[in-house]
Design a protein around this motif. Structure first.
Motif, PDB file in Angstrom:
ATOM      1  N   TRP A 104       0.964  -1.081   0.104  1.00  0.00           N
ATOM      2  CA  TRP A 104       0.136   0.380  -0.207  1.00  0.00           C
ATOM      3  C   TRP A 104       1.147   1.060   0.193  1.00  0.00           C
ATOM      4  O   TRP A 104       1.709   0.953   0.908  1.00  0.00           O
ATOM      5  CB  TRP A 104      -0.603   0.092   1.618  1.00  0.00           C
ATOM      6  CG  TRP A 104      -1.848  -0.820   1.215  1.00  0.00           C
ATOM      7  CD1 TRP A 104      -2.149  -1.937   1.433  1.00  0.00           C
ATOM      8  CD2 TRP A 104      -3.466  -0.912   0.964  1.00  0.00           C
ATOM      9  NE1 TRP A 104      -3.885  -2.242   1.840  1.00  0.00           N
ATOM     10  CE2 TRP A 104      -4.222  -1.482   1.224  1.00  0.00           C
ATOM     11  CE3 TRP A 104      -4.096   1.124   0.205  1.00  0.00           C
ATOM     12  CZ2 TRP A 104      -5.721  -1.239   0.272  1.00  0.00           C
ATOM     13  CZ3 TRP A 104      -5.096   1.018  -0.600  1.00  0.00           C
ATOM     14  CH2 TRP A 104      -6.386   0.172  -0.315  1.00  0.00           C
ATOM     15  N   TYR A 105       0.622   2.250  -0.528  1.00  0.00           N
ATOM     16  CA  TYR A 105       1.359   2.917  -0.624  1.00  0.00           C
ATOM     17  C   TYR A 105       0.406   4.653  -0.662  1.00  0.00           C
ATOM     18  O   TYR A 105      -0.681   4.076  -1.399  1.00  0.00           O
ATOM     19  CB  TYR A 105       1.825   3.198  -2.944  1.00  0.00           C
ATOM     20  CG  TYR A 105       3.192   2.909  -2.497  1.00  0.00           C
ATOM     21  CD1 TYR A 105       4.288   2.829  -1.813  1.00  0.00           C
ATOM     22  CD2 TYR A 105       2.687   1.245  -2.991  1.00  0.00           C
ATOM     23  CE1 TYR A 105       4.924   1.480  -2.077  1.00  0.00           C
ATOM     24  CE2 TYR A 105       3.769   0.670  -3.814  1.00  0.00           C
ATOM     25  CZ  TYR A 105       5.321   0.483  -2.418  1.00  0.00           C
ATOM     26  OH  TYR A 105       5.584  -0.352  -3.052  1.00  0.00           O
ATOM     27  N   ARG A 106       0.552   5.762   0.010  1.00  0.00           N
ATOM     28  CA  ARG A 106       0.350   7.224  -0.393  1.00  0.00           C
ATOM     29  C   ARG A 106       0.651   7.702  -1.407  1.00  0.00           C
ATOM     30  O   ARG A 106       2.384   7.975  -1.102  1.00  0.00           O
ATOM     31  CB  ARG A 106       0.479   7.813   1.901  1.00  0.00           C
ATOM     32  CG  ARG A 106      -0.277   9.255   1.329  1.00  0.00           C
ATOM     33  CD  ARG A 106      -0.768  10.188   2.712  1.00  0.00           C
ATOM     34  NE  ARG A 106      -1.066   8.956   3.508  1.00  0.00           N
ATOM     35  CZ  ARG A 106      -1.008   8.536   4.700  1.00  0.00           C
ATOM     36  NH1 ARG A 106       0.479   8.524   5.527  1.00  0.00           N
ATOM     37  NH2 ARG A 106      -1.563   7.730   5.810  1.00  0.00           N
ATOM     38  N   ILE A 107       0.341   8.858  -2.525  1.00  0.00           N
ATOM     39  CA  ILE A 107       1.279   9.127  -2.869  1.00  0.00           C
ATOM     40  C   ILE A 107       0.517  10.663  -3.003  1.00  0.00           C
ATOM     41  O   ILE A 107      -0.691  11.303  -2.934  1.00  0.00           O
ATOM     42  CB  ILE A 107       0.417   8.682  -4.552  1.00  0.00           C
ATOM     43  CG1 ILE A 107       0.707   7.000  -4.321  1.00  0.00           C
ATOM     44  CG2 ILE A 107       1.458   9.178  -5.523  1.00  0.00           C
ATOM     45  CD1 ILE A 107       0.600   6.687  -5.334  1.00  0.00           C
ATOM     46  N   GLN A 108       1.319  11.232  -2.460  1.00  0.00           N
ATOM     47  CA  GLN A 108       1.243  12.754  -2.603  1.00  0.00           C
ATOM     48  C   GLN A 108       1.513  13.178  -4.467  1.00  0.00           C
ATOM     49  O   GLN A 108       2.982  13.036  -4.843  1.00  0.00           O
ATOM     50  CB  GLN A 108       1.039  13.849  -2.033  1.00  0.00           C
ATOM     51  CG  GLN A 108       1.265  12.913  -0.247  1.00  0.00           C
ATOM     52  CD  GLN A 108       1.361  14.120   0.862  1.00  0.00           C
ATOM     53  OE1 GLN A 108       3.223  14.189   1.544  1.00  0.00           O
ATOM     54  NE2 GLN A 108       1.609  14.522   1.406  1.00  0.00           N
ATOM     55  N   ALA A 109       1.217  13.941  -5.489  1.00  0.00           N
ATOM     56  CA  ALA A 109       1.811  14.670  -6.376  1.00  0.00           C
ATOM     57  C   ALA A 109       0.865  16.438  -6.738  1.00  0.00           C
ATOM     58  O   ALA A 109       0.561  17.049  -5.995  1.00  0.00           O
ATOM     59  CB  ALA A 109       0.483  14.226  -7.602  1.00  0.00           C
ATOM     60  N   PHE A 121       5.583   9.335  -3.157  1.00  0.00           N
ATOM     61  CA  PHE A 121       5.291   7.847  -2.425  1.00  0.00           C
ATOM     62  C   PHE A 121       6.050   7.102  -0.433  1.00  0.00           C
ATOM     63  O   PHE A 121       6.773   6.987  -0.385  1.00  0.00           O
ATOM     64  CB  PHE A 121       5.781   6.844  -3.023  1.00  0.00           C
ATOM     65  CG  PHE A 121       5.624   6.688  -3.902  1.00  0.00           C
ATOM     66  CD1 PHE A 121       4.671   6.069  -5.170  1.00  0.00           C
ATOM     67  CD2 PHE A 121       5.803   7.254  -5.042  1.00  0.00           C
ATOM     68  CE1 PHE A 121       4.017   5.550  -6.819  1.00  0.00           C
ATOM     69  CE2 PHE A 121       5.715   7.491  -6.964  1.00  0.00           C
ATOM     70  CZ  PHE A 121       5.228   6.986  -7.366  1.00  0.00           C
ATOM     71  N   ASP A 122       5.153   7.463  -0.371  1.00  0.00           N
ATOM     72  CA  ASP A 122       4.777   7.043   1.484  1.00  0.00           C
ATOM     73  C   ASP A 122       4.096   4.924   1.651  1.00  0.00           C
ATOM     74  O   ASP A 122       3.421   5.176   1.054  1.00  0.00           O
ATOM     75  CB  ASP A 122       4.794   7.938   2.705  1.00  0.00           C
ATOM     76  CG  ASP A 122       4.866   7.657   3.711  1.00  0.00           C
ATOM     77  OD1 ASP A 122       5.872   6.189   3.606  1.00  0.00           O
ATOM     78  OD2 ASP A 122       4.145   7.520   4.339  1.00  0.00           O
ATOM     79  N   ASP A 123       5.108   4.249   1.483  1.00  0.00           N
ATOM     80  CA  ASP A 123       4.538   3.390   1.961  1.00  0.00           C
ATOM     81  C   ASP A 123       3.750   2.554   3.258  1.00  0.00           C
ATOM     82  O   ASP A 123       4.689   2.701   4.423  1.00  0.00           O
ATOM     83  CB  ASP A 123       6.528   1.372   2.016  1.00  0.00           C
ATOM     84  CG  ASP A 123       5.575   0.601   2.042  1.00  0.00           C
ATOM     85  OD1 ASP A 123       4.554   0.327   2.377  1.00  0.00           O
ATOM     86  OD2 ASP A 123       6.414  -0.539   1.770  1.00  0.00           O
ATOM     87  N   ILE A 124       2.440   2.697   3.008  1.00  0.00           N
ATOM     88  CA  ILE A 124       1.976   2.474   4.361  1.00  0.00           C
ATOM     89  C   ILE A 124       1.181   1.133   4.537  1.00  0.00           C
ATOM     90  O   ILE A 124       0.332   1.245   5.558  1.00  0.00           O
ATOM     91  CB  ILE A 124       0.408   3.593   4.064  1.00  0.00           C
ATOM     92  CG1 ILE A 124      -0.004   3.228   3.179  1.00  0.00           C
ATOM     93  CG2 ILE A 124       1.387   4.968   4.091  1.00  0.00           C
ATOM     94  CD1 ILE A 124      -1.054   3.940   3.040  1.00  0.00           C
ATOM     95  N   THR A 125       2.134   0.655   4.099  1.00  0.00           N
ATOM     96  CA  THR A 125       1.535  -1.505   4.002  1.00  0.00           C
ATOM     97  C   THR A 125       1.223  -1.514   6.153  1.00  0.00           C
ATOM     98  O   THR A 125       0.000  -2.388   6.557  1.00  0.00           O
ATOM     99  CB  THR A 125       2.290  -1.934   3.504  1.00  0.00           C
ATOM    100  OG1 THR A 125       2.204  -1.975   1.668  1.00  0.00           O
ATOM    101  CG2 THR A 125       1.983  -3.796   3.576  1.00  0.00           C
ATOM    102  N   ALA A 126       2.265  -1.471   6.289  1.00  0.00           N
ATOM    103  CA  ALA A 126       1.866  -1.499   8.135  1.00  0.00           C
ATOM    104  C   ALA A 126       1.108  -0.696   8.265  1.00  0.00           C
ATOM    105  O   ALA A 126       0.270  -2.006   9.454  1.00  0.00           O
ATOM    106  CB  ALA A 126       3.962  -1.524   8.483  1.00  0.00           C
ATOM    107  N   ALA A 127       0.859  -0.338   8.265  1.00  0.00           N
ATOM    108  CA  ALA A 127      -0.769   0.933   8.374  1.00  0.00           C
ATOM    109  C   ALA A 127      -1.704   0.347   8.379  1.00  0.00           C
ATOM    110  O   ALA A 127      -2.089   0.483   9.183  1.00  0.00           O
ATOM    111  CB  ALA A 127       0.040   2.493   8.668  1.00  0.00           C
ATOM    112  N   LYS A 128      -1.781  -0.238   6.900  1.00  0.00           N
ATOM    113  CA  LYS A 128      -3.080  -0.594   6.088  1.00  0.00           C
ATOM    114  C   LYS A 128      -2.991  -1.980   7.221  1.00  0.00           C
ATOM    115  O   LYS A 128      -4.120  -2.482   7.571  1.00  0.00           O
ATOM    116  CB  LYS A 128      -2.640  -0.678   5.045  1.00  0.00           C
ATOM    117  CG  LYS A 128      -3.403   0.541   4.200  1.00  0.00           C
ATOM    118  CD  LYS A 128      -4.018   0.838   4.605  1.00  0.00           C
ATOM    119  CE  LYS A 128      -4.632   2.141   3.982  1.00  0.00           C
ATOM    120  NZ  LYS A 128      -6.634   2.582   3.731  1.00  0.00           N
TER     121      LYS A 128
END
Length: 166
Positions: A104-109, A121-128
């Motif tokens: 899972w990634y949080r993407i800001q453009a 990109f921030d890897d948010i896999t652990a949070a999900k």
């Protein structure tokens, strides 16, 4: 009075390279109607390679449709998302699951200049995964409470029955 100073382009790139986030810079490709149809990789950091599995040497100067052939069918439509940012200048963000990497990634453009965009990109896999585990625990807790409530009610009904004179 403090002397005004800005970072050089080389210093900016060196700084971006040290971030724990993946970032990449792209140019939007439009059709004859000025609608975004693709984008070209112009720059990326080492974390981008780790987060996406795409090697800079293999993607620089190439269109995303060449690099990721099925991207036109992606949901959400990343070309439209990034194209909108690059053409309107309005920043945007989203969370996305990327099946090839099971991440899972949080993407800001953002759009530093019309026709271009940068994505972080921030890897948010652990949070999900934590959210999903919490939902599972919550569901089990609610089920346990409901079962115990039924048991207590059944016991209360039985006590009432036993205490009622014949």
């Amino acid at each position: 009075m403090t002397k005004q100073r800005t970072m050089t382009a080389a210093q900016q790139i060196a700084f971006l390279e040290t971030l724990p986030y993946a970032w990449a810079f792209h140019e939007v490709v439009v059709d004859a109607k000025k609608q975004p149809v693709d984008y070209v990789f112009l720059e990326a950091n080492t974390a981008f390679e780790a987060f996406t599995g795409l090697k800079r040497a293999d993607i620089m100067g190439k269109r995303v449709t060449e690099v990721i052939p099925g991207i036109r069918d992606a949901d959400p439509d990343l070309i439209a998302f990034y194209g909108r940012v690059g053409m309107t200048g309005e920043p945007d963000q989203m969370e996305i699951f990327f099946p090839p990497l099971d991440r899972w990634y949080r993407i800001q453009a953002i759009c530093p200049e019309r026709g271009f965009f940068a994505a972080v990109f921030d890897d948010i896999t652990a949070a999900k995964q934590g959210e999903e585990a919490l939902k599972g625990h919550r569901a089990r807790l609610e089920e346990t409470i409901a079962e115990r409530t039924r048991l207590i009610q059944a016991q209360a009904d039985e006590i009432f029955e036993m205490s009622t004179p014949v």
